[in-house]
Design a protein around this motif. Structure first.
Motif, PDB file in Angstrom:
ATOM      1  N   ALA A  14       0.830  -1.206   0.000  1.00 18.61           N
ATOM      2  CA  ALA A  14       0.000   0.000   0.000  1.00 18.61           C
ATOM      3  C   ALA A  14       0.866   1.260   0.000  1.00 18.61           C
ATOM      4  O   ALA A  14       1.964   1.281   0.573  1.00 18.61           O
TER       5      ALA A  14
ATOM      6  N   LYS B 202      -7.805   6.232  -5.201  1.00 20.88           N
ATOM      7  CA  LYS B 202      -7.705   5.791  -3.799  1.00 20.88           C
ATOM      8  C   LYS B 202      -8.699   6.610  -2.975  1.00 20.88           C
ATOM      9  O   LYS B 202      -8.530   7.822  -2.788  1.00 20.88           O
TER      10      LYS B 202
ATOM     11  N   THR C  38      -9.386   1.972  -5.142  1.00 18.18           N
ATOM     12  CA  THR C  38      -8.754   1.376  -3.969  1.00 18.18           C
ATOM     13  C   THR C  38      -9.538   1.842  -2.755  1.00 18.18           C
ATOM     14  O   THR C  38      -9.672   3.049  -2.509  1.00 18.18           O
TER      15      THR C  38
ATOM     16  N   SER D  29      -4.954   3.327  10.952  1.00 20.08           N
ATOM     17  CA  SER D  29      -4.812   2.202  10.019  1.00 20.08           C
ATOM     18  C   SER D  29      -4.596   0.927  10.807  1.00 20.08           C
ATOM     19  O   SER D  29      -4.443   0.954  12.023  1.00 20.08           O
TER      20      SER D  29
ATOM     21  N   CYS E 155      -8.273  -2.441   0.931  1.00 24.66           N
ATOM     22  CA  CYS E 155      -7.124  -1.993   1.726  1.00 24.66           C
ATOM     23  C   CYS E 155      -7.603  -1.525   3.092  1.00 24.66           C
ATOM     24  O   CYS E 155      -8.530  -0.720   3.199  1.00 24.66           O
TER      25      CYS E 155
ATOM     26  N   VAL F 207      -5.781  -6.921  -3.010  1.00 20.44           N
ATOM     27  CA  VAL F 207      -5.692  -6.169  -1.754  1.00 20.44           C
ATOM     28  C   VAL F 207      -4.353  -5.446  -1.678  1.00 20.44           C
ATOM     29  O   VAL F 207      -3.400  -5.793  -2.375  1.00 20.44           O
ATOM     30  N   GLN F 208      -4.309  -4.476  -0.802  1.00 21.78           N
ATOM     31  CA  GLN F 208      -3.044  -3.799  -0.481  1.00 21.78           C
ATOM     32  C   GLN F 208      -2.784  -3.942   1.013  1.00 21.78           C
ATOM     33  O   GLN F 208      -3.727  -3.968   1.811  1.00 21.78           O
TER      34      GLN F 208
END
Ligand SMILES: Cc1cc2nc3c(=O)[nH]c(=O)nc-3n(C[C@H](O)[C@H](O)[C@H](O)COP(=O)(O)O)c2cc1C
Length: 305
Positions: A17, A162, A186, A213, A240, A260-261
């Motif tokens: 990511a 994103k 994303t 995160s 993500c 996915v990231q």
């Protein structure tokens, strides 16, 4: 284990990511970057940018909170000093760009055009404040999101948008990104948070608030992926947020993501992307899933049975 993301074929569904794998080949000593789905580099402004005051990162119970503030060398500085090493690593390179106005995004995209042959895609990070719209995030306005995507066409490579999860309904934003030319979205960037040092009665981060995160945000991101994938089945979604293990990635795939990231997990384990790839592969073998792509949208019920 290969997947399609719009017009692109990736060797793995697991990517690094943006902002968590450096600007270049920093992770190359830890794993073979040619086996990674893609390396999304840290978001670049058209010119150099200093970022936010320290401290910029703080560990919280189920993840981290950061206010790095998109520090970077600018697109040209990145091309001059980082790109060759990243190309030599064999990575599929996704350049990420940001701006404070639509025109700054345009400039960043134009600067990337001469190196388009070296890029797999450009991820347009619209989760940034728009100075022309009362500092509201681009990704919180369908119009601004569409405008930015239209303005970044000049880079001449497939673009992903994103998006921000800090919004009640992400679907109109994803639709606007697609209308502006995004091949995929994303989902998603960090959640805005605030961590406080109670002894000092001050925020933990120099900027005050920051982006949360890690596993703390995973159910939010999985839900947001599912919202977009359900409403816009023709738009590829990259999941993500809080992917730490193979099964976390599989949650995103079942919710409708095609890839996915991985971000925060890399800070604890620089080989996280490689490990998560292997864990997905193992899960597929033990569950008789021939192609990982068959898991996309495999969610069948809305609750436990
Ligand atoms: C330290 C840090 C820096 C980040 N920088 C960027 C960035 O430059 N551009 C971007 O689009 N996202 C950035 N992100 C967001 C991540 O790419 C990712 O969307 C988010 O962290 C959620 O995934 P995770 O839970 O796996 O970390 C950053 C995240 C962290 C933790």
């Amino acid at each position: 284990m290969s997947v399609h993301v719009g017009s692109l074929d990736l060797v793995s569904p697991v990517m690094c990511a943006s902002g968590t794998a450096g600007h270049g080949a920093e992770l190359a000593p830890y794993m073979d970057l040619s086996l990674v789905g893609a390396v999304v580099v840290k978001s670049l402004l058209h010119g150099p940018w200093a970022g936010n005051p320290a401290p910029r990162v703080h560990s919280v119970d189920a993840g981290m909170i950061n206010s790095v503030g998109l520090q970077g060398p600018g697109v040209q500085g990145w091309i001059d000093n980082e790109l060759d090493l990243l190309v030599a690593s064999g990575a599929s390179i996704v350049a990420s760009i940001w701006g404070r106005s639509v025109d700054e995004y345009r400039q960043a995209a134009e600067l990337l055009a001469p190196v388009a042959h070296a890029l797999t895609a450009v991820e347009v990070n619209v989760s940034c404040p728009n100075v022309e719209d009362r500092d509201r995030m681009f990704a919180h306005s369908p119009q601004s999101t569409r405008d930015v995507l239209v303005a970044t066409q000049a880079c001449n490579v497939p673009r992903w948008a994103k998006l921000s999860p800090n919004i009640m309904d992400i679907v109109p934003i994803a639709a606007a990104a697609a209308e502006g030319g995004a091949q995929a979205v994303t989902v998603a960037n960090t959640m805005i948070g605030l961590a406080i040092d109670v002894e000092k009665r001050r925020p933990r981060l120099g900027k005050g608030r920051g982006g949360l995160s890690g596993p703390a945000i995973r159910p939010i991101a999985v839900r947001a992926v599912n919202d977009v994938a359900t409403a816009l089945p023709d738009l590829p979604v990259i999941g993500c947020g809080g992917v730490v293990r193979g099964v976390d990635a599989i949650e995103f795939l079942m919710a409708g993501a095609c890839a996915v990231q991985v971000g925060t997990a890399t800070f604890a384990d620089p080989r996280a992307v490689q490990r998560i790839h292997a864990e997905i592969d193992e899960w597929c073998q033990s569950h008789n899933v021939a192609n990982v792509a068959d898991l996309t949208g495999a969610l069948t019920t809305q609750g436990p049975t």
